[in-house]
Design an enzyme around this catalytic site. Structure first.
Site, PDB file in Angstrom:
ATOM      1  N   ASP A  49       0.848  -1.200   0.000  1.00 19.43           N
ATOM      2  CA  ASP A  49       0.000   0.000   0.000  1.00 19.43           C
ATOM      3  C   ASP A  49       0.886   1.254   0.000  1.00 19.43           C
ATOM      4  O   ASP A  49       0.388   2.384  -0.082  1.00 19.43           O
ATOM      5  CB  ASP A  49      -1.018  -0.004   1.152  1.00 19.43           C
ATOM      6  CG  ASP A  49      -0.378   0.035   2.519  1.00 19.43           C
ATOM      7  OD1 ASP A  49       0.859  -0.067   2.613  1.00 19.43           O
ATOM      8  OD2 ASP A  49      -1.125   0.158   3.521  1.00 19.43           O
ATOM      9  N   SER A  50       2.211   1.041   0.019  1.00 17.79           N
ATOM     10  CA  SER A  50       3.143   2.151  -0.234  1.00 17.79           C
ATOM     11  C   SER A  50       2.863   2.767  -1.602  1.00 17.79           C
ATOM     12  O   SER A  50       3.349   3.859  -1.897  1.00 17.79           O
ATOM     13  CB  SER A  50       4.596   1.680  -0.149  1.00 17.79           C
ATOM     14  OG  SER A  50       4.806   0.540  -0.956  1.00 17.79           O
ATOM     15  N   ASP A  88      -1.026  -6.410  -0.242  1.00 17.81           N
ATOM     16  CA  ASP A  88      -0.949  -5.731   1.047  1.00 17.81           C
ATOM     17  C   ASP A  88      -2.337  -5.205   1.430  1.00 17.81           C
ATOM     18  O   ASP A  88      -2.933  -4.413   0.690  1.00 17.81           O
ATOM     19  CB  ASP A  88       0.033  -4.557   0.887  1.00 17.81           C
ATOM     20  CG  ASP A  88       0.592  -4.078   2.199  1.00 17.81           C
ATOM     21  OD1 ASP A  88       0.405  -4.763   3.218  1.00 17.81           O
ATOM     22  OD2 ASP A  88       1.246  -3.011   2.193  1.00 17.81           O
ATOM     23  N   LYS A 118      -0.689  -9.671   3.137  1.00 17.09           N
ATOM     24  CA  LYS A 118       0.083  -9.193   4.294  1.00 17.09           C
ATOM     25  C   LYS A 118      -0.781  -8.218   5.096  1.00 17.09           C
ATOM     26  O   LYS A 118      -1.500  -7.410   4.493  1.00 17.09           O
ATOM     27  CB  LYS A 118       1.350  -8.481   3.818  1.00 17.09           C
ATOM     28  CG  LYS A 118       2.116  -7.752   4.921  1.00 17.09           C
ATOM     29  CD  LYS A 118       3.457  -7.233   4.456  1.00 17.09           C
ATOM     30  CE  LYS A 118       3.439  -5.843   3.904  1.00 17.09           C
ATOM     31  NZ  LYS A 118       2.927  -4.788   4.804  1.00 17.09           N
ATOM     32  N   GLU A 120      -0.601  -5.649   8.800  1.00 21.46           N
ATOM     33  CA  GLU A 120       0.276  -5.049   9.806  1.00 21.46           C
ATOM     34  C   GLU A 120      -0.274  -5.316  11.203  1.00 21.46           C
ATOM     35  O   GLU A 120      -1.485  -5.372  11.395  1.00 21.46           O
ATOM     36  CB  GLU A 120       0.371  -3.524   9.583  1.00 21.46           C
ATOM     37  CG  GLU A 120       0.986  -3.159   8.245  1.00 21.46           C
ATOM     38  CD  GLU A 120       1.128  -1.650   8.050  1.00 21.46           C
ATOM     39  OE1 GLU A 120       0.910  -0.870   9.008  1.00 21.46           O
ATOM     40  OE2 GLU A 120       1.479  -1.247   6.916  1.00 21.46           O
ATOM     41  N   GLU A 187      10.268  -4.654   9.772  1.00 19.04           N
ATOM     42  CA  GLU A 187      10.696  -3.402   9.146  1.00 19.04           C
ATOM     43  C   GLU A 187      11.337  -2.493  10.189  1.00 19.04           C
ATOM     44  O   GLU A 187      10.722  -2.174  11.215  1.00 19.04           O
ATOM     45  CB  GLU A 187       9.499  -2.688   8.487  1.00 19.04           C
ATOM     46  CG  GLU A 187       9.920  -1.360   7.878  1.00 19.04           C
ATOM     47  CD  GLU A 187       8.824  -0.665   7.064  1.00 19.04           C
ATOM     48  OE1 GLU A 187       7.739  -1.253   6.866  1.00 19.04           O
ATOM     49  OE2 GLU A 187       9.077   0.470   6.634  1.00 19.04           O
TER      50      GLU A 187
HETATM   51  O1  KIV Z   1       3.369  -0.993   1.570  1.00 19.86           O
HETATM   52  C1  KIV Z   1       4.507  -1.457   1.558  1.00 19.86           C
HETATM   53  O2  KIV Z   1       5.250  -1.387   0.574  1.00 19.86           O
HETATM   54  C2  KIV Z   1       4.962  -2.087   2.770  1.00 19.86           C
HETATM   55  C3  KIV Z   1       6.431  -2.053   2.975  1.00 19.86           C
HETATM   56  C4  KIV Z   1       6.791  -0.770   3.636  1.00 19.86           C
HETATM   57  C5  KIV Z   1       6.874  -3.205   3.726  1.00 19.86           C
HETATM   58  O3  KIV Z   1       4.202  -2.519   3.560  1.00 19.86           O
END
Ligand code: KIV
Length: 288
Positions: A49-50, A88, A118, A120, A187
């Protein structure tokens, strides 16, 4: 001719761990980059989600929606059929409840062709992870600097520095592994903490982003590794190639050549045979 790549699978990832071969992992958000990562043999791809920051220009990952994530993940899947693809889960796509989490995870699998998701968070999100795993979806955790909680964490900074904070991250890792996570990303935690968690992991792959060399593999944000993000370059990222500089030089050359009328050249356009052109002109003559 080079051999076509084999599809990366969960047993394939665990085999690399057993053989002591580091797993390679990069973020990716679009079809052409995914194609290049596929050709380079990257083991895992994260549609992070970056993308809210790297592709959409937001200041954080919080505005990213499920629709954004599904569209980009599906494009990446088309570009890389063989890397292990991690979708993500964006902000508020899993935090509200276990059911919300399972439904969102299912969309990554059914609509985007991801291999896993994934999320968090540690102990407090372990039940979401467990529910997703029970639904038959491989799930991975993300501890340390978790950008969706950046406000609560006090900014983009090292996590797990003191013993108490480090112990919390160790406990979080254990809770995620017990919930069935196949993998945990650490991270921006100290290298020794990452080493300890990696050594203690029983059936879970530990990946490092800025957390040192002792994990089972490494992740980098693509835009950091190739100097494509204009706002900052984190210390943990190495620039493997300055693609940003190459593209900027190319853009300046384009502006210059069009302005100076040196582009296009005959090899850049298509002509029309004289007879067709003459016939066309005749068609345009007013009939008398
Ligand atoms: O969104 C993303 O790219 C991530 C990384 C910072 C690990 O979660």
């Amino acid at each position: 001719m080079t051999e076509p790549r084999k599809k990366m699978t969960l047993p394939g990832l665990f085999q690399k761990v057993r053989e002591g071969k580091p797993i390679t992992w990069l973020t990716c958000y679009d079809y052409p980059t995914a194609h290049m990562q596929e050709l380079a043999g990257v083991d895992m791809i994260l549609v992070g989600d970056s993308l809210g920051m790297t592709m959409l220009g937001y200041d954080s990952t919080l505005p990213v929606t499920m629709e954004d994530m599904i569209r980009h993940s599906a494009a990446v899947r088309r570009g890389s059929p063989n890397a292990w693809l991690v979708g993500d889960m964006p902000y508020m796509s899993y935090q509200p409840s276990v059911e919300t989490a399972i439904r969102s995870a299912g969309r990554f699998m059914a609509e985007a062709g991801c291999d896993s998701i994934k999320l968090e968070g540690g102990v407090e999100m372990a039940d979401r992870g467990e529910g997703i795993v029970r639904a038959g979806i491989p799930a991975m955790g993300h501890l340390g600097l978790t950008p969706q909680s950046v406000s609560a964490l006090g900014g983009f900074r090292l996590q797990g520095k003191g013993a108490a904070q480090a112990k919390k991250i160790l406990d979080d890792a254990r809770a995620l592994e017990e919930a069935g996570a196949f993998c945990i990303l650490l991270e921006l935690v100290p290298d020794r903490l990452c080493k300890l968690i990696t050594a203690r992991a029983r059936n879970c792959i530990i990946m490092s982003l800025g957390s040192g060399p002792h994990a089972h593999g490494q992740l980098l944000i693509y835009h950091d590794a190739f100097a494509l993000y204009p706002k900052f370059k984190p210390r943990m990222a190495k620039v493997f190639a300055d693609a940003g500089a190459v593209i900027r030089a190319g853009l300046e050359a384009y502006v210059k050549e069009v302005s100076e009328k040196t582009f296009p050249q005959p090899e850049n356009w298509f002509g029309m045979p004289d007879e067709d052109y003459d016939e066309l002109l005749k068609m345009l003559e007013p009939s008398s």
